[in-house]
Design a protein around this motif. Structure first.
Motif, mmCIF file in Angstrom:
data_model
loop_
_atom_site.group_PDB
_atom_site.id
_atom_site.type_symbol
_atom_site.label_atom_id
_atom_site.label_comp_id
_atom_site.label_asym_id
_atom_site.label_seq_id
_atom_site.Cartn_x
_atom_site.Cartn_y
_atom_site.Cartn_z
ATOM 1 N N ASP A 7 0.865 -1.175 0.000
ATOM 2 C CA ASP A 7 0.000 0.000 0.000
ATOM 3 C C ASP A 7 0.906 1.231 0.000
ATOM 4 O OD1 ASP A 7 -2.301 1.612 0.169
ATOM 5 O OD2 ASP A 7 -2.109 1.738 2.343
ATOM 6 N N HIS A 9 2.318 5.173 -0.294
ATOM 7 C CA HIS A 9 1.979 6.569 -0.021
ATOM 8 C C HIS A 9 3.180 7.431 -0.388
ATOM 9 C CE1 HIS A 9 -1.845 5.760 2.045
ATOM 10 N NE2 HIS A 9 -1.245 4.674 2.523
ATOM 11 N N HIS A 13 5.548 3.384 2.754
ATOM 12 C CA HIS A 13 4.914 2.237 2.103
ATOM 13 C C HIS A 13 4.680 1.161 3.167
ATOM 14 C CE1 HIS A 13 5.707 4.276 -1.519
ATOM 15 N NE2 HIS A 13 6.937 3.843 -1.744
ATOM 16 N N THR A 14 3.547 0.486 3.082
ATOM 17 C CA THR A 14 3.240 -0.608 3.997
ATOM 18 C C THR A 14 3.161 -1.910 3.222
ATOM 19 O OG1 THR A 14 2.014 0.859 5.475
ATOM 20 C CG2 THR A 14 1.593 -1.489 5.686
ATOM 21 N N ARG A 30 6.252 -1.519 7.766
ATOM 22 C CA ARG A 30 6.074 -0.159 7.249
ATOM 23 C C ARG A 30 7.442 0.480 7.101
ATOM 24 N NH1 ARG A 30 1.957 4.446 9.664
ATOM 25 N NH2 ARG A 30 2.315 6.018 8.036
ATOM 26 N N ASN A 98 -7.141 0.478 7.017
ATOM 27 C CA ASN A 98 -5.830 0.999 7.387
ATOM 28 C C ASN A 98 -4.824 0.492 6.363
ATOM 29 O OD1 ASN A 98 -4.924 -1.664 8.238
ATOM 30 N ND2 ASN A 98 -6.077 -1.338 10.142
ATOM 31 N N ASP A 99 -3.584 0.923 6.495
ATOM 32 C CA ASP A 99 -2.583 0.576 5.484
ATOM 33 C C ASP A 99 -2.317 -0.918 5.426
ATOM 34 O OD1 ASP A 99 -2.423 3.235 4.979
ATOM 35 O OD2 ASP A 99 -0.548 3.584 6.044
ATOM 36 N N ASP A 102 -5.151 -2.539 3.561
ATOM 37 C CA ASP A 102 -5.059 -2.230 2.135
ATOM 38 C C ASP A 102 -3.981 -3.064 1.453
ATOM 39 O OD1 ASP A 102 -7.074 -0.419 2.344
ATOM 40 O OD2 ASP A 102 -5.794 1.360 2.373
#
Length: 333
Positions: A7, A9, A13-14, A30, A98-99, A102
């Protein structure tokens, strides 16, 4: 094989590892969106030697990480955000988001849903996409400056007051900006032409397609072989009509979906061909008019026809380029 969902951002990143057989969450990590974070991610993923990566929106926020993983020889899949949202809605998570969830949803989509597609390394199509985006920005800036110049010129009077002298100075600055942007647009078109020559596309042989339109078609389409049929490509660019059927009513309406930039390029090609009496597009347009269609409906039919034609040309170009690449690889071996 373990699937690691990502996921992405802007700053972090997660990652979540999922066993596709049992759909079990095996762990999550994360990281910062930096090279150090990427190295940490790879070290963490070594716990599963046989793995593949499912990156949500690999053409957007996940693009940099996806390309970095490809360089390392990893298998990377692109998962659309709409697919992960669908997995969340169908899960038993009580609409939680949440991440980590996702990232797990991206992995589940890649493993079970079949909506993921392989990510390809950057190539000539990415060059054209960058040049097309740059041209769009330059054209927007030029239009804005021309509008500012027009507004100032309308306010000029014969009496040269102090305010008018300021207006004249601003007009000179804006004219200089327009000339600079014209030069940049001309150079941008030359770069597009060189990139198209290197790629060897046959699109420019079609009436109404110049280097700018060809670059937009190729750049925004990307790898055309990802569309299994011409109908799939037409649905992607929005030229395929939408069926509205209920009981005894069956009609088709204009699609407002799809890539509107591609749709605009097809519309431009259609209008150019309609205005060329000897073109194949004009003959197709006249044929639809003879069938009883209105001019607007005939234009939409021509756009749909051009979408199929463009898809076939780009597919043939891609296959030819692939064969040439294989020959060069054999010679090098």
């Amino acid at each position: 094989m373990i699937v690691i969902g990502i996921d992405p951002h802007k700053s972090t990143h997660t990652a979540t590892a999922v066993d596709p057989v049992t759909n079990t969450d095996l762990g999550s990590l994360r990281i910062d969106a930096t090279l150090t974070g990427y190295k940490t991610l790879i070290a963490w993923a070594k716990a599963w030697p046989t793995r593949e990566w499912a990156v949500e929106n690999a053409e957007g926020l996940g693009h940099h990480l996806a390309q970095w993983l490809l360089v390392l020889g990893e298998i990377v899949l692109d998962v659309p955000a709409t697919a992960t949202a669908r997995v969340r809605q169908l899960s038993r998570g009580g609409r939680r988001k949440n991440d980590r969830i996702d990232a797990a949803a991206a992995a589940c989509v890649a493993a079970l849903q079949g909506d993921a597609r392989p990510v390809a390394p950057e190539g000539p199509t990415d060059v054209l996409a960058l040049l097309d985006e740059r041209r769009t920005n330059l054209s927007g800036s030029r239009t804005r400056i021309v509008n500012q110049l027009h507004a100032l010129l309308r306010q000029l009077f014969r009496a040269r007051s102090e305010v008018d002298r300021i207006r004249v100075g601003l007009c000179r600055d804006l004219i200089a900006d327009i000339r600079r942007l014209d030069g940049q647009l001309a150079e941008n078109e030359k770069q597009m032409t060189r990139a198209l020559d290197e790629q060897g596309t046959g699109l420019r042989e079609v009436d109404g397609i110049g280097p700018v339109t060809a670059a937009r078609l190729i750049g925004r389409t990307g790898r055309v072989s990802r569309f299994p049929t011409a109908a799939a490509y037409a649905n992607y660019n929005g030229s395929a009509p939408v069926q509205i059927a209920s009981a005894d009513t069956d009609r088709h309406r204009l699609s407002r979906y799809g890539d509107r930039q591609l749709n605009s390029a097809l519309y431009t090609i259609a209008m150019v061909q309609i205005r060329m009496p000897a073109s194949a597009g004009r003959a197709y347009y006249d044929k639809k008019l003879a069938e009883g269609k209105s001019p607007r409906a005939a234009t939409r039919s021509l756009k749909r026809h051009l979408s199929d034609h463009v898809w076939r040309i780009m597919l043939a170009d891609e296959k030819r380029s692939h064969r040439q690449h294989e020959k060069e690889s054999d010679r090098a071996a």
